[in-house]
Scaffold this motif. Structure first.
Motif, PDB file in Angstrom:
ATOM      1  N   SER A   2      44.287  41.435  37.251  1.00 47.77           N
ATOM      2  CA  SER A   2      43.293  40.543  36.687  1.00 47.77           C
ATOM      3  C   SER A   2      41.912  40.841  37.253  1.00 47.77           C
ATOM      4  O   SER A   2      41.753  41.109  38.430  1.00 47.77           O
ATOM      5  CB  SER A   2      43.704  39.104  37.027  1.00 47.77           C
ATOM      6  N   VAL A   3      40.881  40.795  36.390  1.00 45.50           N
ATOM      7  CA  VAL A   3      39.516  41.010  36.868  1.00 45.50           C
ATOM      8  C   VAL A   3      38.883  39.686  37.283  1.00 45.50           C
ATOM      9  O   VAL A   3      37.882  39.659  37.982  1.00 45.50           O
ATOM     10  CB  VAL A   3      38.630  41.707  35.811  1.00 45.50           C
ATOM     11  N   GLN A   4      39.472  38.584  36.815  1.00 45.36           N
ATOM     12  CA  GLN A   4      38.944  37.268  37.149  1.00 45.36           C
ATOM     13  C   GLN A   4      39.303  36.942  38.602  1.00 45.36           C
ATOM     14  O   GLN A   4      40.453  37.151  39.007  1.00 45.36           O
ATOM     15  CB  GLN A   4      39.640  36.255  36.234  1.00 45.36           C
ATOM     16  N   PRO A   5      38.323  36.440  39.421  1.00 45.92           N
ATOM     17  CA  PRO A   5      38.692  36.147  40.798  1.00 45.92           C
ATOM     18  C   PRO A   5      39.725  35.019  40.853  1.00 45.92           C
ATOM     19  O   PRO A   5      39.686  34.095  40.035  1.00 45.92           O
ATOM     20  CB  PRO A   5      37.378  35.719  41.458  1.00 45.92           C
ATOM     21  N   ILE A   6      40.618  35.116  41.786  1.00 43.97           N
ATOM     22  CA  ILE A   6      41.621  34.068  41.966  1.00 43.97           C
ATOM     23  C   ILE A   6      40.926  32.817  42.473  1.00 43.97           C
ATOM     24  O   ILE A   6      40.042  32.889  43.322  1.00 43.97           O
ATOM     25  CB  ILE A   6      42.670  34.534  42.997  1.00 43.97           C
ATOM     26  N   LYS A   7      41.329  31.672  41.934  1.00 40.50           N
ATOM     27  CA  LYS A   7      40.810  30.401  42.420  1.00 40.50           C
ATOM     28  C   LYS A   7      41.862  29.827  43.368  1.00 40.50           C
ATOM     29  O   LYS A   7      43.045  29.755  43.010  1.00 40.50           O
ATOM     30  CB  LYS A   7      40.627  29.483  41.207  1.00 40.50           C
TER      31      LYS A   7
END
Ligand SMILES: N[C@@H](CCC(=O)N[C@@H](CS)C(=O)NCC(=O)O)C(=O)O
Length: 224
Positions: A2-7
Protein backbone atom coordinates in the motif's frame (compact mmCIF):
# COMPACT_ATOMS: atom_id res chain seq x y z
CA UNK A 1 2.43 -2.80 -0.98
CA UNK A 2 0.00 0.00 0.00
CA UNK A 3 1.19 3.53 -0.79
CA UNK A 4 -1.18 5.03 1.77
CA UNK A 5 0.52 5.52 5.16
CA UNK A 6 -0.75 3.21 7.86
CA UNK A 7 -2.91 4.92 10.45
CA UNK A 8 -2.25 3.79 14.03
CA UNK A 9 -4.95 4.48 16.63
CA UNK A 10 -2.66 4.94 19.56
CA UNK A 11 -2.33 5.83 23.23
CA UNK A 12 1.06 6.95 24.49
CA UNK A 13 0.85 5.15 27.85
CA UNK A 14 -0.39 1.83 26.48
CA UNK A 15 2.13 -1.00 26.49
CA UNK A 16 0.13 -2.73 23.73
CA UNK A 17 0.34 0.36 21.50
CA UNK A 18 4.03 0.68 22.27
CA UNK A 19 4.62 -2.84 20.89
CA UNK A 20 3.26 -1.60 17.57
CA UNK A 21 5.31 1.63 17.64
CA UNK A 22 8.46 -0.41 18.37
CA UNK A 23 7.76 -2.73 15.44
CA UNK A 24 7.00 0.16 13.08
CA UNK A 25 10.30 1.78 14.10
CA UNK A 26 12.41 -1.38 13.84
CA UNK A 27 11.00 -2.18 10.40
CA UNK A 28 11.19 1.48 9.28
CA UNK A 29 7.49 1.58 8.38
CA UNK A 30 6.12 5.13 7.99
CA UNK A 31 2.81 5.67 9.75
CA UNK A 32 0.45 8.33 10.99
CA UNK A 33 -0.55 8.40 14.66
CA UNK A 34 -4.11 9.08 15.74
CA UNK A 35 -3.66 9.71 19.46
CA UNK A 36 -6.66 8.89 21.65
CA UNK A 37 -7.26 10.29 25.12
CA UNK A 38 -7.90 6.90 26.71
CA UNK A 39 -7.33 7.99 30.28
CA UNK A 40 -8.97 10.00 31.69
CA UNK A 41 -10.88 11.02 28.51
CA UNK A 42 -12.24 7.52 27.65
CA UNK A 43 -12.12 8.46 23.96
CA UNK A 44 -11.81 4.76 23.08
CA UNK A 45 -15.46 4.42 24.21
CA UNK A 46 -16.67 7.22 21.95
CA UNK A 47 -19.13 6.35 19.15
CA UNK A 48 -16.68 7.31 16.38
CA UNK A 49 -13.98 4.96 17.71
CA UNK A 50 -16.41 2.11 18.41
CA UNK A 51 -17.17 2.05 14.68
CA UNK A 52 -13.44 1.33 14.17
CA UNK A 53 -13.07 -1.16 17.03
CA UNK A 54 -16.31 -2.29 18.67
CA UNK A 55 -14.22 -3.70 21.53
CA UNK A 56 -13.19 -0.14 22.44
CA UNK A 57 -9.48 -0.95 22.63
CA UNK A 58 -6.27 0.35 21.13
CA UNK A 59 -4.09 -0.35 19.21
CA UNK A 60 -5.80 -0.57 15.83
CA UNK A 61 -4.22 -0.05 12.42
CA UNK A 62 -5.99 1.14 9.32
CA UNK A 63 -4.20 0.30 6.09
CA UNK A 64 -6.85 1.91 3.89
CA UNK A 65 -8.67 -1.18 2.75
CA UNK A 66 -7.90 -3.20 5.85
CA UNK A 67 -8.46 -2.59 9.58
CA UNK A 68 -6.76 -4.76 12.18
CA UNK A 69 -7.01 -4.71 15.97
CA UNK A 70 -4.97 -6.53 18.64
CA UNK A 71 -1.29 -5.73 19.17
CA UNK A 72 -0.02 -9.24 18.47
CA UNK A 73 -2.14 -9.66 15.35
CA UNK A 74 -0.71 -6.34 14.16
CA UNK A 75 2.87 -7.47 14.90
CA UNK A 76 2.32 -10.64 12.87
CA UNK A 77 0.79 -8.65 10.00
CA UNK A 78 3.52 -6.01 9.90
CA UNK A 79 6.35 -8.54 10.06
CA UNK A 80 4.77 -10.71 7.35
CA UNK A 81 4.17 -7.73 5.11
CA UNK A 82 7.16 -5.45 5.63
CA UNK A 83 10.08 -7.54 6.90
CA UNK A 84 11.76 -8.80 3.75
CA UNK A 85 14.47 -10.57 5.80
CA UNK A 86 11.92 -12.87 7.43
CA UNK A 87 14.00 -12.71 10.63
CA UNK A 88 11.44 -10.86 12.77
CA UNK A 89 8.84 -13.59 12.37
CA UNK A 90 10.68 -16.74 11.27
CA UNK A 91 8.41 -19.28 9.66
CA UNK A 92 10.98 -21.55 8.04
CA UNK A 93 10.02 -24.46 10.24
CA UNK A 94 6.98 -25.56 12.19
CA UNK A 95 9.12 -25.36 15.32
CA UNK A 96 10.16 -21.73 14.66
CA UNK A 97 6.56 -20.64 14.13
CA UNK A 98 5.39 -22.63 17.16
CA UNK A 99 7.96 -20.90 19.37
CA UNK A 100 6.95 -17.43 18.16
CA UNK A 101 3.32 -18.24 18.98
CA UNK A 102 4.32 -19.63 22.38
CA UNK A 103 6.13 -16.41 23.34
CA UNK A 104 3.32 -14.22 21.99
CA UNK A 105 0.98 -16.16 24.28
CA UNK A 106 3.47 -15.66 27.12
CA UNK A 107 3.30 -11.90 26.48
CA UNK A 108 -0.46 -12.22 27.12
CA UNK A 109 0.36 -13.78 30.50
CA UNK A 110 2.52 -10.71 31.20
CA UNK A 111 -0.44 -8.48 30.25
CA UNK A 112 -2.74 -10.37 32.60
CA UNK A 113 -0.32 -10.05 35.52
CA UNK A 114 2.37 -7.34 35.28
CA UNK A 115 0.33 -4.96 33.12
CA UNK A 116 -2.80 -5.50 35.21
CA UNK A 117 -0.81 -4.58 38.35
CA UNK A 118 0.41 -1.39 36.65
CA UNK A 119 -3.10 -0.44 35.54
CA UNK A 120 -4.30 -1.06 39.10
CA UNK A 121 -1.62 1.11 40.68
CA UNK A 122 -1.38 3.87 38.07
CA UNK A 123 -4.90 4.10 36.63
CA UNK A 124 -7.07 2.66 39.41
CA UNK A 125 -8.28 -0.39 37.45
CA UNK A 126 -9.85 -3.17 39.53
CA UNK A 127 -7.56 -6.17 40.08
CA UNK A 128 -6.48 -8.67 42.70
CA UNK A 129 -3.14 -6.96 43.11
CA UNK A 130 -1.44 -9.72 45.13
CA UNK A 131 -2.44 -12.32 42.55
CA UNK A 132 -1.25 -10.08 39.69
CA UNK A 133 2.13 -9.51 41.32
CA UNK A 134 2.59 -13.20 42.17
CA UNK A 135 1.69 -14.15 38.59
CA UNK A 136 4.12 -11.57 37.23
CA UNK A 137 6.94 -13.01 39.33
CA UNK A 138 6.15 -16.49 38.00
CA UNK A 139 6.42 -15.10 34.45
CA UNK A 140 9.65 -13.24 35.21
CA UNK A 141 11.22 -16.36 36.73
CA UNK A 142 10.32 -18.43 33.66
CA UNK A 143 11.64 -15.69 31.37
CA UNK A 144 14.87 -15.31 33.34
CA UNK A 145 15.63 -19.05 33.24
CA UNK A 146 14.89 -19.25 29.53
CA UNK A 147 17.08 -16.25 28.71
CA UNK A 148 19.89 -17.53 30.93
CA UNK A 149 19.94 -20.91 29.16
CA UNK A 150 19.83 -19.18 25.77
CA UNK A 151 22.78 -17.01 26.78
CA UNK A 152 24.79 -20.16 27.56
CA UNK A 153 24.33 -21.10 23.89
CA UNK A 154 25.32 -17.64 22.68
CA UNK A 155 21.73 -16.72 21.90
CA UNK A 156 20.60 -13.26 22.97
CA UNK A 157 16.91 -13.47 22.13
CA UNK A 158 13.75 -15.34 23.10
CA UNK A 159 13.66 -17.47 19.97
CA UNK A 160 16.87 -18.86 18.54
CA UNK A 161 18.06 -17.50 15.22
CA UNK A 162 20.52 -14.85 16.35
CA UNK A 163 18.07 -12.04 15.68
CA UNK A 164 15.33 -10.36 17.72
CA UNK A 165 11.79 -11.29 16.78
CA UNK A 166 8.27 -10.00 17.30
CA UNK A 167 8.23 -12.22 20.41
CA UNK A 168 10.95 -10.07 22.02
CA UNK A 169 8.99 -6.95 21.14
CA UNK A 170 5.75 -8.41 22.50
CA UNK A 171 7.26 -9.32 25.87
CA UNK A 172 9.49 -6.28 26.40
CA UNK A 173 7.04 -3.44 27.34
CA UNK A 174 5.22 -5.13 30.22
CA UNK A 175 8.53 -6.37 31.62
CA UNK A 176 9.95 -2.84 31.48
CA UNK A 177 6.88 -1.22 33.04
CA UNK A 178 6.37 -3.81 35.79
CA UNK A 179 7.90 -1.60 38.48
CA UNK A 180 4.97 0.80 38.00
CA UNK A 181 2.89 -2.11 39.32
CA UNK A 182 5.15 -2.68 42.32
CA UNK A 183 7.05 -5.61 40.75
CA UNK A 184 10.83 -5.52 41.02
CA UNK A 185 13.14 -6.97 38.35
CA UNK A 186 16.12 -7.08 40.70
CA UNK A 187 16.04 -10.86 41.14
CA UNK A 188 16.10 -11.48 37.36
CA UNK A 189 19.56 -10.62 35.99
CA UNK A 190 19.16 -12.38 32.63
CA UNK A 191 15.93 -10.46 32.09
CA UNK A 192 17.75 -7.20 32.83
CA UNK A 193 20.53 -8.04 30.37
CA UNK A 194 17.92 -8.89 27.72
CA UNK A 195 15.99 -5.62 28.24
CA UNK A 196 19.27 -3.78 27.73
CA UNK A 197 19.79 -5.65 24.44
CA UNK A 198 16.25 -4.85 23.28
CA UNK A 199 16.93 -1.16 23.95
CA UNK A 200 19.91 -1.41 21.59
CA UNK A 201 17.89 -2.75 18.64
CA UNK A 202 18.45 -0.29 15.78
CA UNK A 203 15.80 2.46 15.61
CA UNK A 204 14.52 1.66 19.12
CA UNK A 205 11.99 4.23 20.31
CA UNK A 206 11.18 5.20 23.88
CA UNK A 207 7.87 5.62 25.63
CA UNK A 208 6.98 7.33 28.87
CA UNK A 209 8.65 5.18 31.56
CA UNK A 210 10.92 3.29 29.12
CA UNK A 211 14.15 4.97 28.15
CA UNK A 212 16.86 4.00 25.70
CA UNK A 213 20.05 2.23 26.77
CA UNK A 214 23.01 4.30 27.94
CA UNK A 215 25.92 4.30 25.48
CA UNK A 216 27.82 0.99 25.60
CA UNK A 217 31.30 1.19 27.14
CA UNK A 218 32.84 0.41 23.77
CA UNK A 219 31.01 3.30 22.08
CA UNK A 220 33.27 6.21 21.13
CA UNK A 221 32.88 9.32 23.24
CA UNK A 222 30.74 11.99 21.58
CA UNK A 223 32.79 14.62 19.78
CA UNK A 224 33.44 17.82 21.72
N1 LIG B 1 -5.96 -7.69 23.14
C1 LIG B 1 -5.80 -6.28 22.91
C2 LIG B 1 -5.88 -5.55 24.22
C3 LIG B 1 -5.65 -4.09 24.03
C4 LIG B 1 -5.92 -3.31 25.29
O1 LIG B 1 -6.28 -3.83 26.34
N2 LIG B 1 -5.71 -2.03 25.14
C5 LIG B 1 -5.93 -1.14 26.25
C6 LIG B 1 -4.83 -0.11 26.29
S1 LIG B 1 -3.33 -0.94 26.82
C7 LIG B 1 -7.26 -0.50 26.06
O2 LIG B 1 -7.56 -0.04 24.99
N3 LIG B 1 -8.03 -0.49 27.11
C8 LIG B 1 -9.32 0.09 27.06
C9 LIG B 1 -9.96 0.05 28.41
O3 LIG B 1 -9.26 -0.23 29.37
O4 LIG B 1 -11.15 0.31 28.50
C10 LIG B 1 -4.47 -6.01 22.23
O5 LIG B 1 -3.51 -6.74 22.45
O6 LIG B 1 -4.35 -5.08 21.46
Amino acid sequence: MSVQPIKLYDYELSSECYKVRLTMAALRIPYERVELDVYPGLEHQSPWFLTINPLGEVPVIDVGDFILRDAHAILVYLSRRYDLSGLWNPMASAEAQGLIMMWLAFARDLSATAAAARLHDAMFYAADIDQCRAGAHTCLRVLDEHLWFNEQHGDDWLCSGGHPSIADIACFPDVMLCEEGGISRLAYPAVRRWTDRVKRIPHFVQMSGIFGAPPALADPLPAG
